[in-house]
Design a protein around this motif. Sequence first.
Motif, PDB file in Angstrom:
ATOM      1  N   HIS A   1       0.830  -1.200   0.000  1.00 51.62           N
ATOM      2  CA  HIS A   1       0.000   0.000   0.000  1.00 51.62           C
ATOM      3  C   HIS A   1       0.872   1.261   0.000  1.00 51.62           C
ATOM      4  O   HIS A   1       0.568   2.234  -0.703  1.00 51.62           O
ATOM      5  CB  HIS A   1      -0.926  -0.005   1.221  1.00 51.62           C
ATOM      6  CG  HIS A   1      -2.120  -0.885   1.054  1.00 51.62           C
ATOM      7  ND1 HIS A   1      -3.356  -0.578   1.556  1.00 51.62           N
ATOM      8  CD2 HIS A   1      -2.278  -2.081   0.426  1.00 51.62           C
ATOM      9  CE1 HIS A   1      -4.222  -1.529   1.253  1.00 51.62           C
ATOM     10  NE2 HIS A   1      -3.576  -2.457   0.574  1.00 51.62           N
TER      11      HIS A   1
ATOM     12  N   TYR B   1       2.482   1.655  -3.411  1.00 54.22           N
ATOM     13  CA  TYR B   1       1.470   2.052  -4.397  1.00 54.22           C
ATOM     14  C   TYR B   1       1.153   3.541  -4.262  1.00 54.22           C
ATOM     15  O   TYR B   1       0.989   4.250  -5.273  1.00 54.22           O
ATOM     16  CB  TYR B   1       0.209   1.216  -4.190  1.00 54.22           C
ATOM     17  CG  TYR B   1      -0.841   1.383  -5.264  1.00 54.22           C
ATOM     18  CD1 TYR B   1      -0.703   0.756  -6.492  1.00 54.22           C
ATOM     19  CD2 TYR B   1      -1.981   2.145  -5.036  1.00 54.22           C
ATOM     20  CE1 TYR B   1      -1.674   0.887  -7.481  1.00 54.22           C
ATOM     21  CE2 TYR B   1      -2.954   2.287  -6.008  1.00 54.22           C
ATOM     22  CZ  TYR B   1      -2.800   1.656  -7.232  1.00 54.22           C
ATOM     23  OH  TYR B   1      -3.759   1.801  -8.206  1.00 54.22           O
TER      24      TYR B   1
ATOM     25  N   LEU C   1      -5.662  -3.183  -5.084  1.00 55.59           N
ATOM     26  CA  LEU C   1      -5.568  -1.729  -5.082  1.00 55.59           C
ATOM     27  C   LEU C   1      -5.997  -1.148  -6.426  1.00 55.59           C
ATOM     28  O   LEU C   1      -6.714  -0.143  -6.481  1.00 55.59           O
ATOM     29  CB  LEU C   1      -4.136  -1.299  -4.752  1.00 55.59           C
ATOM     30  CG  LEU C   1      -3.708  -1.470  -3.291  1.00 55.59           C
ATOM     31  CD1 LEU C   1      -2.203  -1.331  -3.166  1.00 55.59           C
ATOM     32  CD2 LEU C   1      -4.414  -0.454  -2.410  1.00 55.59           C
ATOM     33  N   GLU C   2      -5.560  -1.765  -7.494  1.00 57.22           N
ATOM     34  CA  GLU C   2      -5.923  -1.284  -8.824  1.00 57.22           C
ATOM     35  C   GLU C   2      -7.427  -1.400  -9.055  1.00 57.22           C
ATOM     36  O   GLU C   2      -8.049  -0.512  -9.650  1.00 57.22           O
ATOM     37  CB  GLU C   2      -5.168  -2.065  -9.893  1.00 57.22           C
ATOM     38  CG  GLU C   2      -3.678  -1.765  -9.935  1.00 57.22           C
ATOM     39  CD  GLU C   2      -2.949  -2.543 -11.001  1.00 57.22           C
ATOM     40  OE1 GLU C   2      -1.905  -2.070 -11.477  1.00 57.22           O
ATOM     41  OE2 GLU C   2      -3.413  -3.651 -11.360  1.00 57.22           O
TER      42      GLU C   2
ATOM     43  N   LYS D   1      -9.728  -1.275  -6.764  1.00 55.47           N
ATOM     44  CA  LYS D   1     -10.392  -0.228  -5.985  1.00 55.47           C
ATOM     45  C   LYS D   1     -10.269   1.137  -6.661  1.00 55.47           C
ATOM     46  O   LYS D   1     -11.125   2.005  -6.482  1.00 55.47           O
ATOM     47  CB  LYS D   1      -9.786  -0.174  -4.578  1.00 55.47           C
ATOM     48  CG  LYS D   1     -10.179  -1.346  -3.690  1.00 55.47           C
ATOM     49  CD  LYS D   1      -9.587  -1.209  -2.308  1.00 55.47           C
ATOM     50  CE  LYS D   1     -10.015  -2.367  -1.407  1.00 55.47           C
ATOM     51  NZ  LYS D   1      -9.416  -2.267  -0.046  1.00 55.47           N
ATOM     52  N   ASP D   2      -9.206   1.320  -7.442  1.00 55.62           N
ATOM     53  CA  ASP D   2      -9.009   2.569  -8.168  1.00 55.62           C
ATOM     54  C   ASP D   2      -9.791   2.610  -9.477  1.00 55.62           C
ATOM     55  O   ASP D   2      -9.661   3.556 -10.248  1.00 55.62           O
ATOM     56  CB  ASP D   2      -7.519   2.782  -8.474  1.00 55.62           C
ATOM     57  CG  ASP D   2      -6.793   3.412  -7.295  1.00 55.62           C
ATOM     58  OD1 ASP D   2      -7.465   3.816  -6.330  1.00 55.62           O
ATOM     59  OD2 ASP D   2      -5.554   3.504  -7.345  1.00 55.62           O
TER      60      ASP D   2
END
Length: 340
Positions: A216, A219, A248-249, A251-252
């Motif tokens: 995290h 990132y 993470l990607e 969620k983006d």
Amino acid sequence: MSPLTIGTHNGHFHADEALAVYMLRLLPTYHSSTLIRTRDPDLLQTCHTVVDVGGEYEPSTNRYDHHQRTFNTTFPNRTTKLSSAGLVYLHFGKAIIAQHLGLLEDSEQVQVIWEKVYESFIEALDAHDNGISVYDPKAIAAAVVEKKFSDGGFTLGAMVSRLNPNWNDPTPSDPVEAQKVEDEKFLFASTRIGEEFSRDLDYYTRSWLPARDIVHKAYAQRLEHDSKGRILVFEGQSVPWKDHLYTLEEKDGGKAKVLYVIYPEKPTPDAKWRVQAVPISKDSFESRKPLPEAWRGFRDEKLDQVTGVDGGVFVHAAGFIGGNKTFEGAKATALKALDL
């Protein structure tokens, strides 16, 4: 007080009830439990907890069968119908994880591990026991896709199945002794698949979870290395990053993709650095953007010549990874690769 009794069916055993019994016995309530393997309804009625037999799913009375015609329970946010392993994990998994971590069941870490271990381990057993294929068989047939070789049935379900008695193994003539021999094989299978579960749980709690914060942080800092956020850098040492990066990607919104990950080979000041192309998916051999074809297979000075970056060590022939003697060289290599 007499120990609690867990009931399950006798005869040919499967991975789901073997794991269900193992998971229950991880908890203090069931640690000293006895086991009855039978299909006799009267005997099952005497058991405190029954898994994979009895035709009833009722948590309030500790009944965890999934063979009923009306049964369609799934794990939260998943579509695979549960087996007895999934049912036990659904109701007892958080307690097992909380005990393992020394945390409360409602902690965020327990929730994260509970979901991850289901997806990575339990769901495959649920699907296997319920006859659910990884891919849609009709779609596979329509695409005329054929296996190039036999994988030998190396699945958790197949592993447990091979531990059943062979059809021509000697069997005691005394039914009680025969059941005892079968039960011993079941307990061996339960321990065997349980060891795999415990290894998986240990990995996700002791390695995967601590890596999450590191990924995290990297990132969040990716724009410092490339204005479009296509390079991820681990400054101290590499960690298991793929799962966390894809999450993470997602969620983006999936708009920006990291293409290269840079990390030292080992956590020492003189370590060489790696440039790894991010796979299109966790288990894929195909990269989102492999290192340029013109660089592949070259090493040392010859690599420096084709890349224009000093300190090159190698670029793999498949283009999924390369190396440089320094961080600056690795970063320069990744930046050049982005434009080729």
